[in-house]
Write a protein that holds these residues in place. Structure first.
Motif, PDB file in Angstrom:
ATOM      1  N   GLN A 132       0.817  -1.165  -0.066  1.00  0.00           N
ATOM      2  CA  GLN A 132       0.114  -0.086  -0.024  1.00  0.00           C
ATOM      3  C   GLN A 132       0.913   1.282   0.086  1.00  0.00           C
ATOM      4  N   TYR A 135       2.373   2.388  -3.560  1.00  0.00           N
ATOM      5  CA  TYR A 135       1.557   2.729  -4.641  1.00  0.00           C
ATOM      6  C   TYR A 135       1.611   4.366  -4.858  1.00  0.00           C
ATOM      7  N   TYR A 185      -0.501  -6.468  -8.243  1.00  0.00           N
ATOM      8  CA  TYR A 185      -0.154  -5.562  -7.870  1.00  0.00           C
ATOM      9  C   TYR A 185      -0.030  -4.345  -9.000  1.00  0.00           C
ATOM     10  N   LYS A 188      -3.053  -3.210 -10.279  1.00  0.00           N
ATOM     11  CA  LYS A 188      -3.727  -2.332  -9.300  1.00  0.00           C
ATOM     12  C   LYS A 188      -3.271  -1.081  -9.582  1.00  0.00           C
ATOM     13  N   TYR A 189      -2.181  -0.880  -9.835  1.00  0.00           N
ATOM     14  CA  TYR A 189      -1.115   0.189  -9.744  1.00  0.00           C
ATOM     15  C   TYR A 189      -1.885   1.464 -10.280  1.00  0.00           C
ATOM     16  N   TYR A 192      -4.654   2.608  -7.978  1.00  0.00           N
ATOM     17  CA  TYR A 192      -4.233   3.016  -6.434  1.00  0.00           C
ATOM     18  C   TYR A 192      -3.372   4.047  -6.455  1.00  0.00           C
ATOM     19  N   HIS A 193      -2.442   4.240  -7.643  1.00  0.00           N
ATOM     20  CA  HIS A 193      -1.641   5.347  -7.647  1.00  0.00           C
ATOM     21  C   HIS A 193      -2.265   6.854  -7.685  1.00  0.00           C
ATOM     22  N   LYS A 195      -5.039   7.267  -6.550  1.00  0.00           N
ATOM     23  CA  LYS A 195      -5.958   7.761  -5.186  1.00  0.00           C
ATOM     24  C   LYS A 195      -4.991   8.260  -4.373  1.00  0.00           C
ATOM     25  N   SER A 196      -3.698   7.384  -4.358  1.00  0.00           N
ATOM     26  CA  SER A 196      -2.802   7.733  -3.270  1.00  0.00           C
ATOM     27  C   SER A 196      -2.044   8.874  -3.418  1.00  0.00           C
ATOM     28  N   ASN A 235      -8.659  -8.524 -11.809  1.00  0.00           N
ATOM     29  CA  ASN A 235      -8.159  -7.167 -11.786  1.00  0.00           C
ATOM     30  C   ASN A 235      -7.592  -6.947 -13.273  1.00  0.00           C
TER      31      ASN A 235
END
Length: 472
Positions: A132, A135, A185, A188-189, A192-193, A195-196, A235
């Motif tokens: 987490q 990301y 991973y 998803k990157y 999630y990137h 968002k983060s 995914n």
């Protein structure tokens, strides 16, 4: 990646041969400490191979004269785990249901691949928080971190099998455990990137970021029921459908349920065009249909159109029946409906209904399981805050997929109020009736009438919604 194993393993058992028998028969034996029911059931994919009853010493034994080699899973309700079997194997299993996965140890032929797989399972759980934090990194930095972790695991595998007689199929299964978890991973990157890092658009990726895709096998029958492979495919098709739609569907509605419908139509089309293996096709079609229904919460004309498409593509009658049941469950969880007739047990062992618990109170039913320790800690902290903010609500915990003894022990250890804690023994019925697709789900009711059947313990009580959700 190294767990402390028992110094003495199975002294009460007959020794388990370390060399493969000349016979093709497979012997799979074991002992379960603190059993949660009387049986162990062995599966190949979704089909029952055999079942074995525990004896007075909680031991079980399978003697399998003819097996389909490869990945199996064994079930000791409510838990299950994988076991890789080949003809001539003699395998011993030991576990304690109080820490099912953490205590699971294999001994005998093919112990290397089976112990490695469970180590990887636990390792990826432990890595979750670390990943987490990755990301937010740039694509190049993230790629380097993930590849480094993957190479470490591959080296661990190679060190493990030096001098061992591991078949090519067993090695391929161990590698799949490493590879597909790592590939998840990367799929998803971009999301999630975004968002983060609070970026307004998805970060542009170099063409080499997805190099592994050129080697993907969309029709590996042996992996069709293997969770890392299956979750990777979920995914992967989610990623492909979003990117394809972003580039080609200018008229797509930017938000709301229509966007969700639009993206899931893309997923179904991609799966239909790329996947030929029947089991994987059907499993992925089911996932898309379930994901769509669980996220819309309402049923309208678009829903029927989408599900009709699902019924035409799926060849699994069990999945089709499941979707019909899901329809019904969604309808029964609508606002102002009466709570479903679910029975749980209190700390005194008495059976009570959700309706009786929620009478004359605004009640928030939340869920937890002993195997998800981080979630258990997080939800416990969350409840401390919610109880202060909502003193007129009662917050009722229902434990799922947890042995009754372990549940009772945890209540005492954690100092929980036993009057607010209940044991859900029939996990399947509770999950299917209340549509528990993740442990953050909660159900809000007052006087046994549903206020919100699709609430979230972490999101539904934010300041902006407190006034709307507070029921006097």
């Amino acid at each position: 990646m190294i767990r402390f194993l028992p110094l003495i393993f199975f002294l009460v058992f007959l020794s388990c041969q370390s060399e493969r028998s000349s016979s093709e028969a497979v012997i799979l034996s074991g002992q379960i400490v603190n059993p949660t029911n009387e049986y162990v059931v062995l599966y190949k994919n979704d089909q029952v191979v055999d079942s074995a009853r525990l004896d007075e010493n909680n031991r079980f034994n399978f003697t399998l004269l003819d097996i389909d080699e490869g990945l199996h899973h064994f079930d000791h309700n409510p838990e299950q785990q994988y076991v890789f079997l080949e003809k001539g194997d003699s395998m011993l299993i030991r576990l304690n249901t109080m820490a099912f996965d953490e205590s699971l140890v294999f001994s005998g032929t093919n112990e290397q691949v089976n112990n490695f797989m469970i180590e990887m399972f636990l390792n990826y759980e432990d890595e979750e928080q670390l990943i987490q934090s990755f990301y937010k990194l740039s694509p190049k930095e993230f790629d380097f971190k993930i590849d480094s972790l993957r190479e470490q695991k591959i080296e661990e595998l190679h060190n493990l099998i030096i001098g061992e007689d591991l078949s090519s199929n067993a090695y391929a299964m161990a590698r799949a455990t490493i590879d597909y978890n790592s590939y998840i991973y990367k799929e998803k990157y971009p999301f999630y990137h975004k968002k983060s890092s609070n970026e307004s658009i998805l970060h542009a990726l170099d063409s080499s970021f997805y190099d592994y895709r050129s080697k993907l096998d969309f029709n590996n029958a042996e992996l069709a029921f293997f969770r890392p492979y299956y979750e990777f495919m979920i995914n992967h098709f989610g990623n492909l459908s979003y990117m394809s739609c972003q580039n080609n569907c200018k008229s797509m509605i930017k938000g709301g349920e229509n966007k969700h419908l639009h993206l899931n139509k893309h997923k179904i089309q991609l799966i239909d065009s790329l996947v030929e293996n029947k089991d994987l096709r059907d499993n992925l079609f089911r996932n898309v249909a379930v994901d769509y229904l669980l996220n819309i919460h309402k049923i309208d004309g678009d829903t029927y159109t989408f599900i009709d498409k699902f019924h035409k593509l799926s060849n699994n009658s069990g999945h089709k029946n499941e979707i019909v049941q899901l329809f019904t469950a969604i309808e029964e969880l609508q606002e102002n409906k009466s709570l479903p007739n679910i029975i749980v047990q209190n700390a005194e062992g008495q059976s009570v209904t959700l309706k009786s618990i929620s009478k004359q109170h605004t009640t928030v039913f939340y869920f937890w399981t002993a195997s998800r320790k981080r979630h258990f800690r997080n939800v416990t902290r969350r409840l401390s805050k919610l109880k202060q903010d909502y003193p007129d609500h009662q917050f009722v915990g229902i434990s799922l997929k947890t042995g009754k003894k372990q549940w009772a022990s945890l209540i005492k250890e954690q100092g929980l109020n036993e009057h607010e804690q209940f044991w859900g023994g029939d996990f399947d019925k509770i999950q299917q009736t209340l549509l528990i697709d993740n442990l953050n789900k909660c159900v809000i009711a007052k006087d046994s009438i549903i206020v919100d059947g699709f609430a979230n313990i972490f999101k539904s009580f934010q300041p902006k919604t407190q006034k709307a959700l507070a029921v006097n």
